[in-house]
Write a protein that holds these residues in place. Structure first.
Motif, PDB file in Angstrom:
ATOM      1  N   LYS A   6      -2.841   9.648   0.419  1.00 47.42           N
ATOM      2  CA  LYS A   6      -3.299   8.828   1.158  1.00 47.42           C
ATOM      3  C   LYS A   6      -4.750   8.125   1.571  1.00 47.42           C
ATOM      4  CE  LYS A   6       1.335   7.175   1.820  1.00 47.42           C
ATOM      5  NZ  LYS A   6       1.908   5.666   1.710  1.00 47.42           N
ATOM      6  N   GLU A  24       3.670  -6.440  10.971  1.00 47.09           N
ATOM      7  CA  GLU A  24       3.932  -5.264  11.106  1.00 47.09           C
ATOM      8  C   GLU A  24       3.037  -3.970  10.704  1.00 47.09           C
ATOM      9  OE1 GLU A  24       7.165  -1.634  11.345  1.00 47.09           O
ATOM     10  OE2 GLU A  24       7.115  -3.495   9.301  1.00 47.09           O
ATOM     11  N   LYS A  25       2.836  -4.028   9.487  1.00 47.18           N
ATOM     12  CA  LYS A  25       1.788  -2.986   9.377  1.00 47.18           C
ATOM     13  C   LYS A  25       0.084  -3.521  10.731  1.00 47.18           C
ATOM     14  CE  LYS A  25       3.409  -2.092   4.874  1.00 47.18           C
ATOM     15  NZ  LYS A  25       3.009  -1.925   2.969  1.00 47.18           N
ATOM     16  N   ASN A  28       0.149  -2.509  13.085  1.00 45.80           N
ATOM     17  CA  ASN A  28       0.300  -0.373  13.263  1.00 45.80           C
ATOM     18  C   ASN A  28      -1.165   0.210  13.288  1.00 45.80           C
ATOM     19  OD1 ASN A  28       2.862   0.068  13.559  1.00 45.80           O
ATOM     20  ND2 ASN A  28       3.110   0.656  10.746  1.00 45.80           N
ATOM     21  N   ILE A  29      -2.176  -0.507  12.034  1.00 48.58           N
ATOM     22  CA  ILE A  29      -3.531  -0.415  11.629  1.00 48.58           C
ATOM     23  C   ILE A  29      -4.330  -0.857  13.038  1.00 48.58           C
ATOM     24  CG2 ILE A  29      -5.306  -1.242  10.537  1.00 48.58           C
ATOM     25  CD1 ILE A  29      -3.688  -2.189   8.073  1.00 48.58           C
ATOM     26  N   TYR A 147      -2.872   4.747   5.038  1.00 48.28           N
ATOM     27  CA  TYR A 147      -0.913   5.637   5.700  1.00 48.28           C
ATOM     28  C   TYR A 147      -0.410   4.716   5.407  1.00 48.28           C
ATOM     29  CZ  TYR A 147       1.670   8.546   7.907  1.00 48.28           C
ATOM     30  OH  TYR A 147       3.639   8.743   8.306  1.00 48.28           O
ATOM     31  N   GLU A 148      -0.819   3.337   5.706  1.00 50.68           N
ATOM     32  CA  GLU A 148       0.023   2.635   5.436  1.00 50.68           C
ATOM     33  C   GLU A 148       0.343   1.819   3.515  1.00 50.68           C
ATOM     34  OE1 GLU A 148       2.529   0.749   7.118  1.00 50.68           O
ATOM     35  OE2 GLU A 148       2.180   1.508   8.708  1.00 50.68           O
TER      36      GLU A 148
END
Length: 210
Positions: A6, A24-25, A28-29, A147-148
């Motif tokens: 990534k 959602e992403k 997460n970040i 990563y996302e």
């Protein structure tokens, strides 16, 4: 290793297509940034998440007119404390005690050491120290974005004082340190997208002392 794959995929996108990143992403970040380590666990910064298009448009001229400012999905502004105060230090130490459910003598002694030093320092020294902590979280956000599968463009090329005015940061005891547009690359408009990633070799970067 998936994470390294990534990180090899990511680059500082110079053009974004305006597509929205899922909440959602984004969450997460931001969570990765929240979990980042900071000196004494003080987390001396806040993250301003700009979704409002008019606010992005206002920031763009004071950020070298970079298109990613307005074409990104979310603009993250990492704003460091303008200085360390007794109230701010105590708030974080009290939070630690509350969450852990006990007081530790060594931890309380450490609190007193910080209280006897940080608030008395020059405010610019304190801001610079806080900004360094913000950068740690900023790096975590960049890695999490990769990563996302989301693009993130680190930007220092902006007028902090003007961004502070636009976002009303000084009134909150904050100063902008660095900004991070989050979105998706526009491959057709980005001159950088197909260029090979260039980094120092491990041998040039790392010295091992046995």
């Amino acid at each position: 290793m998936e994470l390294l794959d990534k990180l090899n995929w990511r680059y500082a996108a110079k053009a974004m297509n305006g597509e929205k990143v899922s909440e959602e992403k984004i969450a997460n970040i931001i969570e990765a940034a929240r979990l980042a380590p900071t000196s004494s666990g003080l987390q001396p910064f806040e993250i301003i998440v700009v979704k409002n298009q008019a606010t992005k448009e206002a920031i763009k001229p004071v950020a070298w007119n970079q298109s990613v400012i307005t074409d990104c999905s979310h603009l993250l502004v990492f704003a460091a404390w303008d200085t360390y105060t007794e109230e701010r230090i105590n708030k974080m130490f009290d939070l630690t005690n509350e969450i852990r459910g006990f007081k530790n003598e060594g931890w309380e002694n450490y609190r007193q050491m910080l209280l006897s030093s940080y608030p008395q320092q020059d405010t610019e020294v304190n801001f610079n120290h806080a900004a360094k902590q913000a950068y740690i979280a900023f790096s975590a956000a960049i890695i999490a974005a990769a990563y996302e599968g989301v693009d993130a463009t680190p930007i220092e090329g902006f007028d902090p004082a003007e961004v502070d005015k636009i976002l009303g940061l000084r009134e909150k005891g904050l100063r902008s340190a660095v900004i991070l547009p989050i979105g998706y690359r526009d491959a057709d408009k980005d001159w950088l997208v197909n260029l090979v990633k260039v980094r120092k070799s491990t041998e040039d970067l790392v010295t091992v002392i046995e």
